[in-house]
Motif scaffolding. Structure first.
Motif, PDB file in Angstrom:
ATOM      1  N   HIS A   1      17.155   6.654  18.961  1.00 53.79           N
ATOM      2  CA  HIS A   1      17.108   7.856  17.915  1.00 53.79           C
ATOM      3  C   HIS A   1      17.355   9.060  19.024  1.00 53.79           C
ATOM      4  CE1 HIS A   1      12.915   8.546  19.198  1.00 53.79           C
ATOM      5  NE2 HIS A   1      12.694   7.462  19.083  1.00 53.79           N
ATOM      6  N   GLY A   2      17.643  10.211  18.262  1.00 52.31           N
ATOM      7  CA  GLY A   2      18.103  11.375  19.234  1.00 52.31           C
ATOM      8  C   GLY A   2      19.329  11.959  18.774  1.00 52.31           C
ATOM      9  N   TYR A   3      19.864  11.147  17.797  1.00 51.92           N
ATOM     10  CA  TYR A   3      21.362  11.652  17.343  1.00 51.92           C
ATOM     11  C   TYR A   3      21.249  13.057  16.356  1.00 51.92           C
ATOM     12  CZ  TYR A   3      22.416   6.955  19.210  1.00 51.92           C
ATOM     13  OH  TYR A   3      22.682   5.680  19.864  1.00 51.92           O
ATOM     14  N   ASN A   4      22.527  13.257  16.006  1.00 53.00           N
ATOM     15  CA  ASN A   4      22.595  14.443  15.005  1.00 53.00           C
ATOM     16  C   ASN A   4      21.447  13.974  13.918  1.00 53.00           C
ATOM     17  OD1 ASN A   4      23.129  16.045  12.708  1.00 53.00           O
ATOM     18  ND2 ASN A   4      25.456  15.835  13.453  1.00 53.00           N
ATOM     19  N   ASN A   5      20.484  15.393  14.057  1.00 55.09           N
ATOM     20  CA  ASN A   5      19.435  15.013  12.787  1.00 55.09           C
ATOM     21  C   ASN A   5      19.883  14.637  11.495  1.00 55.09           C
ATOM     22  OD1 ASN A   5      20.202  17.835  13.358  1.00 55.09           O
ATOM     23  ND2 ASN A   5      18.703  18.302  11.869  1.00 55.09           N
ATOM     24  N   GLU A   6      20.983  15.099  11.167  1.00 51.07           N
ATOM     25  CA  GLU A   6      21.599  15.094   9.606  1.00 51.07           C
ATOM     26  C   GLU A   6      22.064  13.744   9.363  1.00 51.07           C
ATOM     27  OE1 GLU A   6      23.530  18.349   8.135  1.00 51.07           O
ATOM     28  OE2 GLU A   6      21.907  19.827   8.790  1.00 51.07           O
ATOM     29  N   SER A   7      22.328  12.860  10.283  1.00 47.16           N
ATOM     30  CA  SER A   7      22.831  11.550  10.144  1.00 47.16           C
ATOM     31  C   SER A   7      22.143  10.473   9.308  1.00 47.16           C
ATOM     32  CB  SER A   7      23.300  10.814  11.433  1.00 47.16           C
ATOM     33  OG  SER A   7      21.994  10.802  12.405  1.00 47.16           O
TER      34      SER A   7
ATOM     35  N   ASN B   1       0.964  -1.237  -0.022  1.00 52.61           N
ATOM     36  CA  ASN B   1      -0.003  -0.041  -0.108  1.00 52.61           C
ATOM     37  C   ASN B   1       0.820   1.187  -0.146  1.00 52.61           C
ATOM     38  OD1 ASN B   1      -2.575  -1.250   0.030  1.00 52.61           O
ATOM     39  ND2 ASN B   1      -2.179  -1.814   2.365  1.00 52.61           N
ATOM     40  N   LEU B   2       1.976   1.335   0.829  1.00 51.61           N
ATOM     41  CA  LEU B   2       2.873   2.305   0.746  1.00 51.61           C
ATOM     42  C   LEU B   2       3.340   2.552  -0.426  1.00 51.61           C
ATOM     43  CD1 LEU B   2       4.597   1.719   4.060  1.00 51.61           C
ATOM     44  CD2 LEU B   2       3.144   3.609   3.623  1.00 51.61           C
ATOM     45  N   SER B   3       3.942   1.354  -1.417  1.00 54.63           N
ATOM     46  CA  SER B   3       4.325   1.466  -2.692  1.00 54.63           C
ATOM     47  C   SER B   3       3.177   1.862  -3.778  1.00 54.63           C
ATOM     48  CB  SER B   3       4.735  -0.010  -2.962  1.00 54.63           C
ATOM     49  OG  SER B   3       5.881  -0.452  -2.019  1.00 54.63           O
ATOM     50  N   GLU B   4       1.939   1.778  -3.285  1.00 57.01           N
ATOM     51  CA  GLU B   4       1.000   2.241  -4.351  1.00 57.01           C
ATOM     52  C   GLU B   4       1.092   3.714  -4.234  1.00 57.01           C
ATOM     53  OE1 GLU B   4      -3.901   2.225  -4.571  1.00 57.01           O
ATOM     54  OE2 GLU B   4      -2.794   0.420  -3.724  1.00 57.01           O
ATOM     55  N   ILE B   5       1.225   4.132  -3.065  1.00 58.19           N
ATOM     56  CA  ILE B   5       1.351   5.726  -3.035  1.00 58.19           C
ATOM     57  C   ILE B   5       2.321   6.247  -3.532  1.00 58.19           C
ATOM     58  CG2 ILE B   5       1.673   7.463  -1.163  1.00 58.19           C
ATOM     59  CD1 ILE B   5       0.010   5.843   0.661  1.00 58.19           C
ATOM     60  N   ILE B   6       3.387   5.596  -3.506  1.00 58.83           N
ATOM     61  CA  ILE B   6       4.502   6.159  -4.135  1.00 58.83           C
ATOM     62  C   ILE B   6       4.385   5.856  -5.804  1.00 58.83           C
ATOM     63  CG2 ILE B   6       7.099   5.686  -4.719  1.00 58.83           C
ATOM     64  CD1 ILE B   6       7.019   4.626  -1.958  1.00 58.83           C
ATOM     65  N   SER B   7       3.801   5.027  -6.379  1.00 57.52           N
ATOM     66  CA  SER B   7       3.647   4.866  -7.655  1.00 57.52           C
ATOM     67  C   SER B   7       2.668   5.980  -8.060  1.00 57.52           C
ATOM     68  CB  SER B   7       3.092   3.393  -8.237  1.00 57.52           C
ATOM     69  OG  SER B   7       3.858   2.363  -7.724  1.00 57.52           O
ATOM     70  N   ASN B   8       1.691   6.211  -7.132  1.00 56.53           N
ATOM     71  CA  ASN B   8       0.709   7.228  -7.860  1.00 56.53           C
ATOM     72  C   ASN B   8       1.103   8.679  -7.335  1.00 56.53           C
ATOM     73  OD1 ASN B   8      -1.048   5.266  -8.713  1.00 56.53           O
ATOM     74  ND2 ASN B   8      -2.252   4.685  -6.983  1.00 56.53           N
ATOM     75  N   GLY B   9       2.066   8.860  -6.744  1.00 60.05           N
ATOM     76  CA  GLY B   9       2.304  10.097  -6.104  1.00 60.05           C
ATOM     77  C   GLY B   9       3.824  10.546  -6.055  1.00 60.05           C
ATOM     78  N   VAL B  10       4.318  10.835  -5.013  1.00 62.64           N
ATOM     79  CA  VAL B  10       5.737  11.366  -4.828  1.00 62.64           C
ATOM     80  C   VAL B  10       6.535  10.661  -3.759  1.00 62.64           C
ATOM     81  CG1 VAL B  10       5.203  13.416  -5.955  1.00 62.64           C
ATOM     82  CG2 VAL B  10       5.008  13.412  -3.504  1.00 62.64           C
ATOM     83  N   LYS B  11       7.747  10.699  -3.748  1.00 62.35           N
ATOM     84  CA  LYS B  11       8.532   9.980  -2.747  1.00 62.35           C
ATOM     85  C   LYS B  11       9.839  11.103  -2.706  1.00 62.35           C
ATOM     86  CE  LYS B  11      11.208   6.093  -1.059  1.00 62.35           C
ATOM     87  NZ  LYS B  11      12.486   6.708  -1.246  1.00 62.35           N
ATOM     88  N   ALA B  12      10.182  11.518  -1.494  1.00 62.00           N
ATOM     89  CA  ALA B  12      11.596  11.782  -1.233  1.00 62.00           C
ATOM     90  C   ALA B  12      12.659  10.861  -0.929  1.00 62.00           C
ATOM     91  CB  ALA B  12      11.489  12.953  -0.328  1.00 62.00           C
ATOM     92  N   ALA B  13      13.958  10.929  -1.245  1.00 59.87           N
ATOM     93  CA  ALA B  13      14.723   9.795  -0.630  1.00 59.87           C
ATOM     94  C   ALA B  13      14.885   9.827   0.677  1.00 59.87           C
ATOM     95  CB  ALA B  13      16.239  10.514  -1.199  1.00 59.87           C
ATOM     96  N   SER B  14      14.549  10.813   1.475  1.00 59.72           N
ATOM     97  CA  SER B  14      14.706  10.949   2.954  1.00 59.72           C
ATOM     98  C   SER B  14      14.095  12.284   3.273  1.00 59.72           C
ATOM     99  CB  SER B  14      16.127  10.640   3.586  1.00 59.72           C
ATOM    100  OG  SER B  14      15.849  10.664   4.760  1.00 59.72           O
ATOM    101  N   MET B  15      13.661  12.136   4.611  1.00 58.97           N
ATOM    102  CA  MET B  15      13.244  13.780   5.265  1.00 58.97           C
ATOM    103  C   MET B  15      14.095  13.910   6.552  1.00 58.97           C
ATOM    104  SD  MET B  15       9.320  15.306   6.079  1.00 58.97           S
ATOM    105  CE  MET B  15       9.010  13.799   7.238  1.00 58.97           C
ATOM    106  N   THR B  16      14.838  15.029   6.531  1.00 59.21           N
ATOM    107  CA  THR B  16      15.434  15.487   7.544  1.00 59.21           C
ATOM    108  C   THR B  16      14.584  15.805   8.808  1.00 59.21           C
ATOM    109  OG1 THR B  16      17.356  15.970   6.217  1.00 59.21           O
ATOM    110  CG2 THR B  16      17.431  16.706   8.384  1.00 59.21           C
ATOM    111  N   PRO B  17      15.011  15.360  10.142  1.00 57.19           N
ATOM    112  CA  PRO B  17      14.038  15.770  11.195  1.00 57.19           C
ATOM    113  C   PRO B  17      14.820  17.028  11.822  1.00 57.19           C
ATOM    114  CG  PRO B  17      15.506  13.927  11.582  1.00 57.19           C
ATOM    115  CD  PRO B  17      15.605  14.015  10.272  1.00 57.19           C
ATOM    116  N   ILE B  18      14.250  17.550  12.828  1.00 59.58           N
ATOM    117  CA  ILE B  18      15.139  18.642  13.607  1.00 59.58           C
ATOM    118  C   ILE B  18      15.706  18.114  14.753  1.00 59.58           C
ATOM    119  CG2 ILE B  18      13.357  20.517  13.096  1.00 59.58           C
ATOM    120  CD1 ILE B  18      12.684  20.065  16.095  1.00 59.58           C
ATOM    121  N   PHE B  19      16.684  18.856  15.089  1.00 57.73           N
ATOM    122  CA  PHE B  19      17.376  18.365  16.491  1.00 57.73           C
ATOM    123  C   PHE B  19      16.721  18.835  17.653  1.00 57.73           C
ATOM    124  CE2 PHE B  19      20.466  18.528  19.920  1.00 57.73           C
ATOM    125  CZ  PHE B  19      21.160  17.239  19.968  1.00 57.73           C
ATOM    126  N   PRO B  20      16.447  17.961  18.646  1.00 63.10           N
ATOM    127  CA  PRO B  20      16.956  16.539  18.692  1.00 63.10           C
ATOM    128  C   PRO B  20      15.988  15.284  17.796  1.00 63.10           C
ATOM    129  CG  PRO B  20      16.171  17.008  20.752  1.00 63.10           C
ATOM    130  CD  PRO B  20      15.929  18.330  19.975  1.00 63.10           C
TER     131      PRO B  20
END
Length: 508
Positions: A443-449, A139-158
């Motif tokens: 989790h809680g590490y450097n947000n850009e890792s 189902n997640l793959s269906e959303i990607i096929s019908n829509g968009v996907k980012a390689a990743s999303m960067t959280p904030i720190f922490p």
């Protein structure tokens, strides 16, 4: 293990329904029969031919009758014309002043909704789970096929649960929205914030303006079936529909309730909901392939499938913007990669009076009562760590508000600790010899890792189809994106919807 607010389930009181119904138009018709003068003349002639008009007297009587008949016919005609004119005027006025009626159904035969956004958070879902558990992510793959996907999303720190969930809905760094961790100290309140505590439900902790407040202020209806802060009164407001967190409520019930809200006389335009099981298993067993994690991924994928099916049943797939996110990633935390503060300093300084400690693991923090002690303790830590390969390999940095990395945006709040020891991914900084590591993931590490990267996929009316970007996005920009999708004005924030422009279709 990060968990959302715990407590009883409640809903906001029902508000008056304002749904407008289509008015039935009255179609007025009138028919006017005109007397034909030849018919009257022919009728009189026939009477004479049949012997009913004998002599002048009869002719005069007949003429008088015809004169009176013509008079009354004229009166009736004038009254009819006046009535017809009045009726036509009323119809014209009604058509001119009648408001435009928005159709109840979209072009696909489903109920027509105003711009609507559904955002689902899957706590602790790493983007690489989509490949690791490909068979479970249909189902997640269906959303990607019908829509968009980012390689990743960067959280904030922490890269913790509460700060990042609140950033997703405010567009603010933790230093600005106030929720700087899952557990922290406020020296002005002289109080501790922690998940599920009575303090966490007090408005004073929650700064900024979350998306449900922005929406409600601008005439939109909002809803939340579990989201940090949505069951707290913020700026005197709650979502129109909301639930206080209760992890015992299964995902099917959550989705079912969301669609009951959508099917109501007052459907929400902005909807939030949350699934936690992937994060729980990630903490317990780590972000590696296990049968338990596979089952958890399948569970949340099935819940997303219920949302997709609910949209299809209502012919809303192309009309509703569906966003699936996670708040952070997950790192392995093996017991072989532990250092302890008492080993670094050769003594215990966390006495709970002069120095308070709220967090350990990915980072260890210290609230120091006597501020003149900050610099000496900082120097002692730096010297000890730099002189030890073991500690240098484990500790990414020792930070005060004076040398905090700029990209963390973690300085301008009195709630931010005076000292932070930040571990490298996979390492854990514990307090003392008695402290135990009870998890295999954290989790809680450097947000850009890379390990902390989170998920962003979406589909719907305003997203491109089949767009798979090799680039990262920021969760800081999601609030502004939702405002753009809903055509509402965002409150001041640290993000921008412009960073999502490559993901949006031309019809926005």
């Amino acid at each position: 293990m990060s968990r959302l607010l715990a407590g009883r389930s409640i809903t906001r009181h029902d508000e008056e329904n304002n749904e407008s119904e289509d008015d039935n138009e009255l179609i007025a018709t009138s028919a006017h029969r005109h007397h034909d003068k030849r018919f009257d003349q022919d009728e009189n002639q026939d009477l004479e031919n049949e012997g009913f008009g004998q002599g002048d007297e009869q002719v005069n009587v007949m003429a008088k009758i015809m004169k009176e008949k013509s008079f009354w016919i004229g009166i009736v005609a004038v009254i009819g014309l006046i009535g017809l004119s009045v009726l036509l005027g009323l119809v014209a006025y009604q058509l001119w002043t009648k408001p435009e009626i928005i159709p109840d159904f979209n072009e696909n035969g489903g109920r027509k909704l105003n711009r609507t956004v559904i955002m689902v958070s899957i706590d602790g879902f790493r983007p690489d789970y989509l490949e690791m558990f490909q068979q479970e992510c249909g189902n997640l793959s269906e959303i990607i096929s019908n829509g968009v996907k980012a390689a990743s999303m960067t959280p904030i720190f922490p890269s913790k649960t509460f700060p990042n969930h609140y950033t997703l809905v405010t567009g603010l760094y933790a230093e600005s929205h106030g929720i700087i961790s899952n557990t922290f100290w406020d020296p002005n309140f002289k109080a501790k914030f922690s998940l599920g505590s009575p303090e966490s439900f007090k408005s004073r902790w929650w700064l900024g303006e979350p998306i449900w407040v922005t929406a409600e202020k601008q005439g939109k209806v909002s809803a939340s079936f579990f989201w940090p802060g949505s069951d707290v009164e913020i700026q005197g407001m709650y979502p129109t529909y909301y639930k206080r967190y209760d992890g015992r409520i299964d995902y099917e019930t959550r989705v079912k309730t969301v669609f009951e809200w959508l099917d109501s006389d007052k459907p929400p335009q902005m909807i939030l909901t949350y699934f936690s099981s992937v994060d729980t298993v990630g903490h317990n067993l780590g972000p590696i392939y296990t049968e338990e994690l596979r089952k958890s991924v399948r569970q949340v994928n099935d819940a997303v499938g219920l949302i997709l099916e609910g949209l299809k049943q209502r012919n809303l797939t192309e009309n509703v913007d569906l966003i699936i996110v996670s708040d952070h990633g997950m790192s392995l935390t093996p017991k072989s990669k532990i250092v302890r503060l008492t080993d670094i300093l050769k003594r215990n300084v966390l006495d709970g009076v002069e120095i308070l400690n709220m967090n350990a693991g990915p980072y260890l923090d210290m609230y120091i009562k006597n501020k003149t002690n900050i610099a000496p303790l900082y120097n002692e830590l730096v010297e000890s760590i730099s002189n030890s390969t073991e500690y240098s390999n484990a500790v990414e940095g020792v930070y005060t508000k004076l040398n905090m990395p700029e990209n963390f945006h973690f300085t301008n709040s009195e709630r931010i600790p005076d000292l932070i020891l930040l571990a490298r991914p996979e390492f854990s900084i514990l307090r003392n010899a008695a402290s135990q590591l009870n998890t295999k993931g954290n989790h809680g590490y450097n947000n850009e890792s890379p390990e902390m990267g989170s998920l962003f996929i979406a589909q719907g009316r305003h997203f491109k189809k089949g767009f798979n970007s090799p680039n990262r996005v920021r969760n800081l920009d999601v609030y502004s994106l939702i405002c753009k999708l809903l055509e509402i004005t965002p409150a001041p924030n640290n993000g921008t919807a412009d960073n999502f422009t490559p993901y949006l279709s031309n019809n926005l």
